[in-house]
Design an enzyme around this catalytic site. Structure first.
Site, PDB file in Angstrom:
ATOM      1  N   SER A 144       1.060  -1.073   0.001  1.00  0.00           N
ATOM      2  CA  SER A 144      -0.102   0.072  -0.048  1.00  0.00           C
ATOM      3  C   SER A 144       0.873   1.335  -0.044  1.00  0.00           C
ATOM      4  O   SER A 144       0.620   2.211  -0.517  1.00  0.00           O
ATOM      5  CB  SER A 144      -0.939  -0.099   1.481  1.00  0.00           C
ATOM      6  OG  SER A 144      -1.683  -1.256   1.355  1.00  0.00           O
ATOM      7  N   GLU A 253      -6.797   1.185 -13.587  1.00  0.00           N
ATOM      8  CA  GLU A 253      -6.707  -0.383 -12.949  1.00  0.00           C
ATOM      9  C   GLU A 253      -7.962  -0.212 -12.002  1.00  0.00           C
ATOM     10  O   GLU A 253      -8.555  -1.392 -12.031  1.00  0.00           O
ATOM     11  CB  GLU A 253      -5.404  -0.727 -12.271  1.00  0.00           C
ATOM     12  CG  GLU A 253      -5.334  -2.016 -11.326  1.00  0.00           C
ATOM     13  CD  GLU A 253      -4.256  -2.312 -10.678  1.00  0.00           C
ATOM     14  OE1 GLU A 253      -3.317  -1.282 -10.778  1.00  0.00           O
ATOM     15  OE2 GLU A 253      -4.200  -3.436 -10.038  1.00  0.00           O
ATOM     16  N   GLN A 347     -24.147 -19.728  -0.162  1.00  0.00           N
ATOM     17  CA  GLN A 347     -25.006 -19.986   1.092  1.00  0.00           C
ATOM     18  C   GLN A 347     -26.218 -20.311   0.229  1.00  0.00           C
ATOM     19  O   GLN A 347     -26.974 -21.498   0.829  1.00  0.00           O
ATOM     20  CB  GLN A 347     -25.583 -18.724   1.685  1.00  0.00           C
ATOM     21  CG  GLN A 347     -26.403 -18.891   3.071  1.00  0.00           C
ATOM     22  CD  GLN A 347     -25.455 -19.723   4.120  1.00  0.00           C
ATOM     23  OE1 GLN A 347     -24.053 -19.482   3.909  1.00  0.00           O
ATOM     24  NE2 GLN A 347     -26.172 -20.319   4.827  1.00  0.00           N
ATOM     25  N   LEU A 348     -26.883 -19.865  -0.926  1.00  0.00           N
ATOM     26  CA  LEU A 348     -27.942 -20.500  -1.477  1.00  0.00           C
ATOM     27  C   LEU A 348     -28.068 -21.841  -2.312  1.00  0.00           C
ATOM     28  O   LEU A 348     -28.787 -22.454  -2.377  1.00  0.00           O
ATOM     29  CB  LEU A 348     -28.479 -19.471  -2.518  1.00  0.00           C
ATOM     30  CG  LEU A 348     -29.207 -17.980  -1.735  1.00  0.00           C
ATOM     31  CD1 LEU A 348     -29.042 -16.513  -2.724  1.00  0.00           C
ATOM     32  CD2 LEU A 348     -30.404 -18.248  -1.370  1.00  0.00           C
ATOM     33  N   GLY A 375      -4.534  -1.584  -4.965  1.00  0.00           N
ATOM     34  CA  GLY A 375      -5.022  -0.436  -3.760  1.00  0.00           C
ATOM     35  C   GLY A 375      -6.072  -1.176  -2.927  1.00  0.00           C
ATOM     36  O   GLY A 375      -7.310  -1.444  -3.597  1.00  0.00           O
TER      37      GLY A 375
HETATM   38  C1  FAD Z   1      -3.552 -12.114  -6.700  1.00  0.00           C
HETATM   39  C2  FAD Z   1      -2.522 -10.859  -6.829  1.00  0.00           C
HETATM   40  C3  FAD Z   1      -2.238 -10.200  -7.719  1.00  0.00           C
HETATM   41  C4  FAD Z   1      -1.526  -8.984  -7.664  1.00  0.00           C
HETATM   42  N1  FAD Z   1      -1.039  -8.384  -8.679  1.00  0.00           N
HETATM   43  C5  FAD Z   1      -0.084  -7.272  -8.561  1.00  0.00           C
HETATM   44  C6  FAD Z   1       0.663  -6.857  -9.844  1.00  0.00           C
HETATM   45  O1  FAD Z   1       0.508  -7.358 -11.051  1.00  0.00           O
HETATM   46  N2  FAD Z   1       1.634  -5.703  -9.506  1.00  0.00           N
HETATM   47  C7  FAD Z   1       1.739  -5.315  -8.282  1.00  0.00           C
HETATM   48  O2  FAD Z   1       2.571  -4.537  -8.118  1.00  0.00           O
HETATM   49  N3  FAD Z   1       1.080  -5.805  -7.428  1.00  0.00           N
HETATM   50  C8  FAD Z   1       0.100  -6.923  -7.263  1.00  0.00           C
HETATM   51  N4  FAD Z   1      -0.499  -7.229  -6.302  1.00  0.00           N
HETATM   52  C9  FAD Z   1      -0.171  -6.800  -5.029  1.00  0.00           C
HETATM   53  C10 FAD Z   1      -1.189  -5.850  -4.253  1.00  0.00           C
HETATM   54  O3  FAD Z   1      -1.572  -4.671  -5.233  1.00  0.00           O
HETATM   55  C11 FAD Z   1      -1.096  -5.464  -2.919  1.00  0.00           C
HETATM   56  O4  FAD Z   1      -1.002  -6.726  -2.260  1.00  0.00           O
HETATM   57  C12 FAD Z   1      -1.899  -4.601  -2.292  1.00  0.00           C
HETATM   58  O5  FAD Z   1      -1.589  -3.427  -2.640  1.00  0.00           O
HETATM   59  C13 FAD Z   1      -1.648  -4.468  -0.892  1.00  0.00           C
HETATM   60  O6  FAD Z   1      -0.422  -4.444  -0.371  1.00  0.00           O
HETATM   61  P1  FAD Z   1       0.135  -5.434   0.807  1.00  0.00           P
HETATM   62  O7  FAD Z   1       0.019  -6.752   0.283  1.00  0.00           O
HETATM   63  O8  FAD Z   1       1.633  -4.968   1.006  1.00  0.00           O
HETATM   64  O9  FAD Z   1      -0.499  -5.161   2.101  1.00  0.00           O
HETATM   65  P2  FAD Z   1      -0.326  -4.022   2.960  1.00  0.00           P
HETATM   66  O10 FAD Z   1       0.090  -2.675   2.459  1.00  0.00           O
HETATM   67  O11 FAD Z   1       1.174  -4.634   3.876  1.00  0.00           O
HETATM   68  O12 FAD Z   1      -1.532  -3.841   3.939  1.00  0.00           O
HETATM   69  C14 FAD Z   1      -1.889  -4.765   4.870  1.00  0.00           C
HETATM   70  C15 FAD Z   1      -3.122  -4.178   5.470  1.00  0.00           C
HETATM   71  O13 FAD Z   1      -3.039  -3.050   6.017  1.00  0.00           O
HETATM   72  C16 FAD Z   1      -3.862  -2.187   5.440  1.00  0.00           C
HETATM   73  N5  FAD Z   1      -3.632  -0.569   5.409  1.00  0.00           N
HETATM   74  C17 FAD Z   1      -2.475  -0.099   4.517  1.00  0.00           C
HETATM   75  N6  FAD Z   1      -2.486   0.984   4.960  1.00  0.00           N
HETATM   76  C18 FAD Z   1      -3.479   1.514   5.745  1.00  0.00           C
HETATM   77  C19 FAD Z   1      -3.815   2.615   6.038  1.00  0.00           C
HETATM   78  N7  FAD Z   1      -3.270   3.725   5.638  1.00  0.00           N
HETATM   79  N8  FAD Z   1      -4.792   2.516   6.986  1.00  0.00           N
HETATM   80  C20 FAD Z   1      -5.581   1.440   7.391  1.00  0.00           C
HETATM   81  N9  FAD Z   1      -5.132   0.421   6.726  1.00  0.00           N
HETATM   82  C21 FAD Z   1      -4.251   0.437   6.094  1.00  0.00           C
HETATM   83  C22 FAD Z   1      -4.184  -2.668   4.144  1.00  0.00           C
HETATM   84  O14 FAD Z   1      -5.686  -2.309   3.583  1.00  0.00           O
HETATM   85  C23 FAD Z   1      -4.256  -4.113   4.642  1.00  0.00           C
HETATM   86  O15 FAD Z   1      -5.414  -4.321   5.324  1.00  0.00           O
HETATM   87  C24 FAD Z   1      -1.256  -8.331  -6.382  1.00  0.00           C
HETATM   88  C25 FAD Z   1      -1.763  -9.250  -5.170  1.00  0.00           C
HETATM   89  C26 FAD Z   1      -2.242 -10.144  -5.265  1.00  0.00           C
HETATM   90  C27 FAD Z   1      -2.846 -10.829  -4.228  1.00  0.00           C
END
Ligand code: FAD
Ligand code: FAD
Lengths: 389, 258
Positions: A144, A253, A347-348, A375
């Site tokens: 994030s 996106e 569920q259904l 995001g």
């Molecule tokens: C199947 C899949 C495909 C993907 N494809 C791509 C891709 O092609 N390219 C790419 O670059 N990425 C990709 N991603 C990554 C995806 O964009 C990230 O997983 C996502 O942006 C969240 O980042 P993170 O996993 O590091 O979670 P984190 O940033 O570590 O977040 C963990 C938790 O903290 C919460 N959080 C973060 N900031 C805040 C805040 N300010 N306030 C409150 N809560 C907060 C988040 O919402 C989440 O619930 C993919 C992920 C998956 C699972």
């Protein structure tokens, strides 16, 4: 009466999209019906699908939807793009749609900010389906918080030397080229650039497909960069101007993820209704109970509202307006609708809905990523809060 | 080779048809689609044109509406369209339709005319033969395979037991059965290019008809009455007491299926 409900949910109002987009929709429907649906269950279980599907989608124009003609695309306007995304999402496999669409996040920066040479090398062959493109922003240590990414690119004459890693990258296993966000400057968002890395360079390695809750046929990978030399000519846009390009790229996106959200919801509702009208309990169809009928109406209300709100954002974008707030809200609403509808569908279906191979089960698993990828919902709330509070 | 393909716009068969209560004519909405039957004709036309560096012109008679059906065929790759659209044509029967289309086709010039065997909404199944008579060229009908070689066109004509080989010299009229080929779906490029393709709209007068020759006035055929299809009877339910297969076999034998 499942046809009536299907029409309410998935047939656009006459005149809404315009004649070209209507024809585009019909073409994508035929493509999905002949090239994807007959194989979906098999490809889901296999966790992959044949690479030949890319050139097939390319030939029809699906991959190039909305791109300029001079890079091999078809400039259809946003409604042609939305019609295409909607019908691709109706293939019932989020993983296939995501893989075939990974270039939609990898290429727009090159189209908007790249040189003609970069466009000829990195855009046209992808839109033809001959090369696969991925976008790599997320890192093991930064998701994030994009401004904190750590993968470094150090200038060395006409090249950059990249060190670091990226994870959760859609199409990461098969990609021939990756648009990578790297740190070329100091800390924070002012030090980020975008480089196109070709997968056959020395020092670049990647994991096999990562096992996931959903999106099974999509090849998600972790990428490793160990002194990877990339020509400066592969930089997209000016040095250290990457953050703004990434944020701009997120808009489309998120719009696509909103579309996937309400289409996933629509599909779940229609499938659940089909089952509920057929399955008898206590001498009545499941659909005959008022509790369930009202539940269906609630789901239709939520889904249709999310869809109409997404269209509203799209109308603004078509007029050239900044719709960041609406897009963020649309993603929030539509991905929540997907979760509620897929939960209700399982569920259904009762026990059958919990069994692998059941479409409700797949939609339920696939829906979960929509509120995380591109995001998270929390980030959508942050964006909107900053803009309206 | 100059190929004329008949392309009928019809109301979407997925939505119930509306008949006007006085004349029992199909009410034609603005939104009409290309008759599925004609997609096969368009496909064969395009294949023959591609092989002979020829051209495909679509011919259609119907209220123009938003032209969506015609666009569909143009998007598949046809070069242009001629559509005869005129309130005076309302109520035309198959023969009048054939006369109108024949004149439009004649005016444009042709080596081969391709039509469906039977339209989805009208189902008269006579118009192409009428065209061949009016254009004074042979009709090759029910083609399930088509081969073109110089001035000769050869087809496999579908029969109940197999097929006949039929051959004619051009110009000719050809009807193709549904399922002969897999019609291409329009590519996105084709769809966007279709916007630029010429669509010529003609009236009955443009083709030299006066109002008494066409429409209901010029038609010998009219619909006297319309009867709804009887509701389907409930099927027979055979309770299985272990011997139900005998009963089912009996039914199948009576139906001469086994
Ligand atoms: C199947 C899949 C495909 C993907 N494809 C791509 C891709 O092609 N390219 C790419 O670059 N990425 C990709 N991603 C990554 C995806 O964009 C990230 O997983 C996502 O942006 C969240 O980042 P993170 O996993 O590091 O979670 P984190 O940033 O570590 O977040 C963990 C938790 O903290 C919460 N959080 C973060 N900031 C805040 C805040 N300010 N306030 C409150 N809560 C907060 C988040 O919402 C989440 O619930 C993919 C992920 C998956 C699972
Ligand atoms: C009582 C009556 C009223 C009618 N009223 C109208 C009217 O108000 N307005 C009007 O436009 N037509 C009208 N028609 C014409 C009608 O819709 C058909 O076009 C015509 O009767 C041909 O019959 P069919 O479709 O059954 O042809 P068939 O012989 O079943 O058609 C065979 C093939 O011929 C070609 N073909 C047939 N019709 C057309 C067409 N119109 N354009 C291009 N190709 C075609 C197609 O390739 C089709 O597959 C009327 C017909 C009748 C009998």
């Amino acid at each position: 009466m499942s046809d009536r409900l299907r029409a309410v949910l998935s047939e656009p109002e006459a005149g809404r999209f315009g004649p070209e987009a209507d024809l585009i929709r019909a073409t994508v429907r035929s493509f999905v019906a002949t090239e994807i649906l007959p194989h979906v269950d098999r490809w889901e279980e296999a966790g992959t699908f044949p690479r030949e599907l890319y050139p097939r989608a390319g030939d029809v124009g699906i991959l190039g939807v909305g791109y300029p003609e001079d890079v091999g695309g078809t400039p259809t306007g946003l409604w042609g793009q939305i019609a295409t995304w909607e019908e691709m999402a109706r293939c019932t496999s989020g993983g296939i749609a995501a893989s075939l669409g990974s270039h939609h996040i990898a290429l727009p920066p090159i189209v908007a900010h790249g040189t003609p040479e970069q466009q000829a090398r990195f855009v046209s062959p992808v839109l033809a389906g001959d090369r696969i493109a991925a976008l790599a922003i997320t890192e093991p240590g930064a998701g994030s918080d994009v401004a904190n990414l750590m993968t470094r690119a150090v200038r060395d004459g006409d090249h950059y030397l990249i060190d670091g890693s990226k994870t959760f990258i859609t199409s990461g296993v098969r990609a021939d080229q990756i648009t990578v966000a790297v740190r070329t400057g100091g800390p924070g968002h002012d030090g980020i650039s975008l480089l196109v890395v070709e997968a056959d360079v020395d020092g670049f390695t990647r994991s096999g497909p990562m096992a996931k809750m959903g999106w099974w046929p999509s090849d998600t990978a972790t990428l490793y960069f160990d002194r990877v030399r990339v020509p400066v000519a592969n930089r997209v846009g000016p040095e250290n101007a990457g953050f703004r390009i990434i944020m701009e790229n997120f808009q489309m996106e998120r719009l696509q993820l909103a579309v996937s959200g309400y289409v996933t919801a629509e599909t779940a509702i229609v499938e659940a209704w089909r089952y509920a009208t057929d399955r008898t309990v206590f001498g009545r169809p499941v659909a005959g109970f008022q509790a369930n009928r009202h539940r269906f109406v609630d789901l239709v209300a939520e889904t249709t509202a999310a869809k109409e709100f997404t269209y509203r954002a799209a109308e603004g974008i078509e007029r050239g307006e900044d719709r960041t707030t609406e897009i963020s809200l649309a993603k929030l609403l539509a991905t929540a609708a997907a979760e509620h509808a897929t939960y209700a569908a399982v569920q259904l279906f009762g026990g059958a809905g919990y069994l692998r191979g059941n479409v409700a089960e797949r939609l339920y698993r696939d829906a979960r990523i929509l509120a995380i990828g591109g995001g998270t919902s929390e980030i959508m709330r942050e964006i909107v809060a900053k803009r309206i509070l | 080779m100059k190929i004329a393909v008949c392309a009928k716009q019809i109301p979407d068969p997925a939505t119930p048809y509306e008949l006007d209560p006085e004349h029992h004519w199909i009410v034609r909405p603005d939104d009409q689609i290309l008759d599925d039957t004609d997609r096969y004709g368009v496909e064969i036309g395009l294949q023959l044109a591609e092989a002979s560096e020829g051209s495909v012109t679509l011919f259609s008679m119907s209220p123009a509406g938003n032209l969506q059906g015609i666009r569909q065929a143009l998007a598949m790759g046809a070069d242009k369209a001629v559509i005869v659209s005129d309130p005076a044509l309302k109520g035309s029967d198959a023969l009048v339709t054939a006369k109108v289309l024949a004149r439009a086709i004649q005016q444009e010039g042709f080596d081969l005319v391709i039509a469906g065997t039977e339209s989805t909404d009208g189902s008269a199944g006579v118009l192409p033969q009428q065209l061949s008579e009016l254009l004074e060229v042979p009709a090759l009908t029910f083609a399930k395979a088509v081969e073109h070689d110089g001035d000769t066109i050869r087809i496999h004509r579908q029969t109940p037991d197999g097929y006949d080989e039929v051959e004619a010299t051009l110009p000719a009229v050809l009807t193709v059965t549904a399922g002969v080929v897999e019609p291409r779906y329009p590519t996105f490029k084709g769809i966007m290019q279709a916007k630029q393709k010429p669509v010529e709209q003609l009236t009955a007068a443009d083709l030299g008809f006066d109002a008494t020759e066409v429409g209901a006035a010029g038609s010998a055929q009219y619909v006297r009455s319309v009867t709804p299809v009887p509701a389907r009877q409930a099927g027979e339910i055979v309770e299985d007491d272990g011997e139900a297969y005998r009963k089912i076999l009996e039914v199948l034998e009576q139906a001469k299926v086994v």
